[in-house]
Scaffold this motif. Structure first.
Motif, PDB file in Angstrom:
ATOM      1  N   ALA A  56       0.879  -1.223  -0.015  1.00  0.00           N
ATOM      2  CA  ALA A  56       0.029   0.019  -0.015  1.00  0.00           C
ATOM      3  C   ALA A  56       0.772   1.216  -0.067  1.00  0.00           C
ATOM      4  O   ALA A  56       0.651   2.168  -0.668  1.00  0.00           O
ATOM      5  CB  ALA A  56      -1.013  -0.024   1.273  1.00  0.00           C
ATOM      6  N   GLN A  57       2.080   1.454   0.854  1.00  0.00           N
ATOM      7  CA  GLN A  57       2.824   2.552   0.879  1.00  0.00           C
ATOM      8  C   GLN A  57       3.394   2.625  -0.432  1.00  0.00           C
ATOM      9  O   GLN A  57       3.615   3.868  -0.874  1.00  0.00           O
ATOM     10  CB  GLN A  57       3.930   2.176   1.818  1.00  0.00           C
ATOM     11  N   ARG A  58       4.124   1.452  -1.138  1.00  0.00           N
ATOM     12  CA  ARG A  58       4.573   1.480  -2.484  1.00  0.00           C
ATOM     13  C   ARG A  58       3.525   1.955  -3.395  1.00  0.00           C
ATOM     14  O   ARG A  58       4.207   3.196  -4.427  1.00  0.00           O
ATOM     15  CB  ARG A  58       5.069   0.136  -2.856  1.00  0.00           C
ATOM     16  N   LEU A  59       2.415   1.788  -3.422  1.00  0.00           N
ATOM     17  CA  LEU A  59       1.555   2.073  -4.605  1.00  0.00           C
ATOM     18  C   LEU A  59       1.357   3.431  -4.340  1.00  0.00           C
ATOM     19  O   LEU A  59       1.119   4.377  -5.284  1.00  0.00           O
ATOM     20  CB  LEU A  59       0.178   1.248  -4.253  1.00  0.00           C
ATOM     21  N   ALA A  60       1.021   3.890  -3.057  1.00  0.00           N
ATOM     22  CA  ALA A  60       0.813   5.464  -2.887  1.00  0.00           C
ATOM     23  C   ALA A  60       1.658   6.440  -3.248  1.00  0.00           C
ATOM     24  O   ALA A  60       1.576   7.454  -3.709  1.00  0.00           O
ATOM     25  CB  ALA A  60       0.551   5.600  -1.439  1.00  0.00           C
ATOM     26  N   ARG A  61       3.075   5.876  -2.964  1.00  0.00           N
ATOM     27  CA  ARG A  61       4.421   6.673  -3.476  1.00  0.00           C
ATOM     28  C   ARG A  61       4.234   6.728  -4.950  1.00  0.00           C
ATOM     29  O   ARG A  61       4.839   7.982  -5.592  1.00  0.00           O
ATOM     30  CB  ARG A  61       5.280   6.153  -3.095  1.00  0.00           C
ATOM     31  N   VAL A  62       3.892   5.625  -5.809  1.00  0.00           N
ATOM     32  CA  VAL A  62       4.022   5.553  -7.124  1.00  0.00           C
ATOM     33  C   VAL A  62       2.799   6.548  -7.650  1.00  0.00           C
ATOM     34  O   VAL A  62       3.073   7.327  -8.434  1.00  0.00           O
ATOM     35  CB  VAL A  62       3.827   4.341  -7.732  1.00  0.00           C
ATOM     36  N   ASP A  63       1.421   6.480  -7.207  1.00  0.00           N
ATOM     37  CA  ASP A  63       0.687   7.472  -7.249  1.00  0.00           C
ATOM     38  C   ASP A  63       0.936   8.971  -7.218  1.00  0.00           C
ATOM     39  O   ASP A  63       0.675   9.521  -8.077  1.00  0.00           O
ATOM     40  CB  ASP A  63      -0.773   7.069  -6.473  1.00  0.00           C
ATOM     41  N   ARG A  64       1.688   9.185  -6.164  1.00  0.00           N
ATOM     42  CA  ARG A  64       2.105  10.470  -5.882  1.00  0.00           C
ATOM     43  C   ARG A  64       2.915  11.230  -6.795  1.00  0.00           C
ATOM     44  O   ARG A  64       2.878  12.187  -7.292  1.00  0.00           O
ATOM     45  CB  ARG A  64       2.541  10.823  -4.423  1.00  0.00           C
ATOM     46  N   ALA A  65       4.088  10.183  -7.538  1.00  0.00           N
ATOM     47  CA  ALA A  65       4.935  10.355  -8.460  1.00  0.00           C
ATOM     48  C   ALA A  65       4.334  10.775  -9.670  1.00  0.00           C
ATOM     49  O   ALA A  65       4.614  11.623 -10.482  1.00  0.00           O
ATOM     50  CB  ALA A  65       5.965   9.527  -8.343  1.00  0.00           C
ATOM     51  N   ASP A  66       3.088   9.986  -9.964  1.00  0.00           N
ATOM     52  CA  ASP A  66       2.250  10.097 -11.268  1.00  0.00           C
ATOM     53  C   ASP A  66       1.249  11.367 -11.209  1.00  0.00           C
ATOM     54  O   ASP A  66       0.886  11.681 -12.322  1.00  0.00           O
ATOM     55  CB  ASP A  66       1.884   8.809 -11.695  1.00  0.00           C
ATOM     56  N   SER A  67       0.971  11.647 -10.080  1.00  0.00           N
ATOM     57  CA  SER A  67      -0.167  12.801  -9.926  1.00  0.00           C
ATOM     58  C   SER A  67       0.579  14.085 -10.207  1.00  0.00           C
ATOM     59  O   SER A  67       1.392  14.494  -9.470  1.00  0.00           O
ATOM     60  CB  SER A  67      -0.690  12.700  -8.569  1.00  0.00           C
ATOM     61  N   PRO A  68      -0.188  15.020 -10.926  1.00  0.00           N
ATOM     62  CA  PRO A  68       0.292  16.254 -11.266  1.00  0.00           C
ATOM     63  C   PRO A  68       0.204  17.060  -9.840  1.00  0.00           C
ATOM     64  O   PRO A  68       1.181  18.284  -9.775  1.00  0.00           O
ATOM     65  CB  PRO A  68      -0.713  17.038 -12.211  1.00  0.00           C
ATOM     66  N   THR A  69      -0.684  16.590  -8.828  1.00  0.00           N
ATOM     67  CA  THR A  69      -0.827  17.417  -7.603  1.00  0.00           C
ATOM     68  C   THR A  69       0.070  16.780  -6.381  1.00  0.00           C
ATOM     69  O   THR A  69       0.416  17.518  -5.428  1.00  0.00           O
ATOM     70  CB  THR A  69      -2.238  17.349  -7.096  1.00  0.00           C
ATOM     71  N   GLY A  70       0.673  15.679  -6.834  1.00  0.00           N
ATOM     72  CA  GLY A  70       1.713  15.085  -5.887  1.00  0.00           C
ATOM     73  C   GLY A  70       0.573  14.350  -4.690  1.00  0.00           C
ATOM     74  O   GLY A  70       1.001  13.989  -3.583  1.00  0.00           O
ATOM     75  N   GLN A  71      -0.723  14.286  -4.863  1.00  0.00           N
ATOM     76  CA  GLN A  71      -1.522  13.578  -3.556  1.00  0.00           C
ATOM     77  C   GLN A  71      -1.941  12.240  -4.419  1.00  0.00           C
ATOM     78  O   GLN A  71      -2.012  12.047  -5.551  1.00  0.00           O
ATOM     79  CB  GLN A  71      -2.790  14.589  -3.534  1.00  0.00           C
TER      80      GLN A  71
END
Length: 75
Positions: A56-71
């Motif tokens: 879950a932490q890894r997926l959240a980190r990847v999501d933040r990296a891919d998100s234009p807002t960083g969220q």
């Protein structure tokens, strides 16, 4: 395992996955120490503990990296 209508199919799939995982020999895959059925409980798989971030932490980190807002909404 999740109990319910498809429990036998899920249990069979879980047992197949245990068999496959137990035969793997790779430094990136923790070894299987034990597998079975708990008394009055579900099937289980005992593997070596690997220190680090959770999936879950890894997926959240990847999501933040891919998100234009960083969220992310995964956390």
């Amino acid at each position: 395992l999740v109990r319910g209508q498809h429990e036998p199919a899920r249990a069979a799939r879980f047992r197949r996955e245990i068999g496959v995982t137990a035969r793997l020999d790779h430094p990136g895959i923790p070894p299987v120490y034990e597998a079975g059925v708990a008394p009055h409980g579900p099937d289980y798989l005992l593997m070596r503990f690997v220190e680090g971030e959770s999936l879950a932490q890894r997926l959240a980190r990847v999501d933040r990296a891919d998100s234009p807002t960083g969220q992310t909404t995964r956390e």
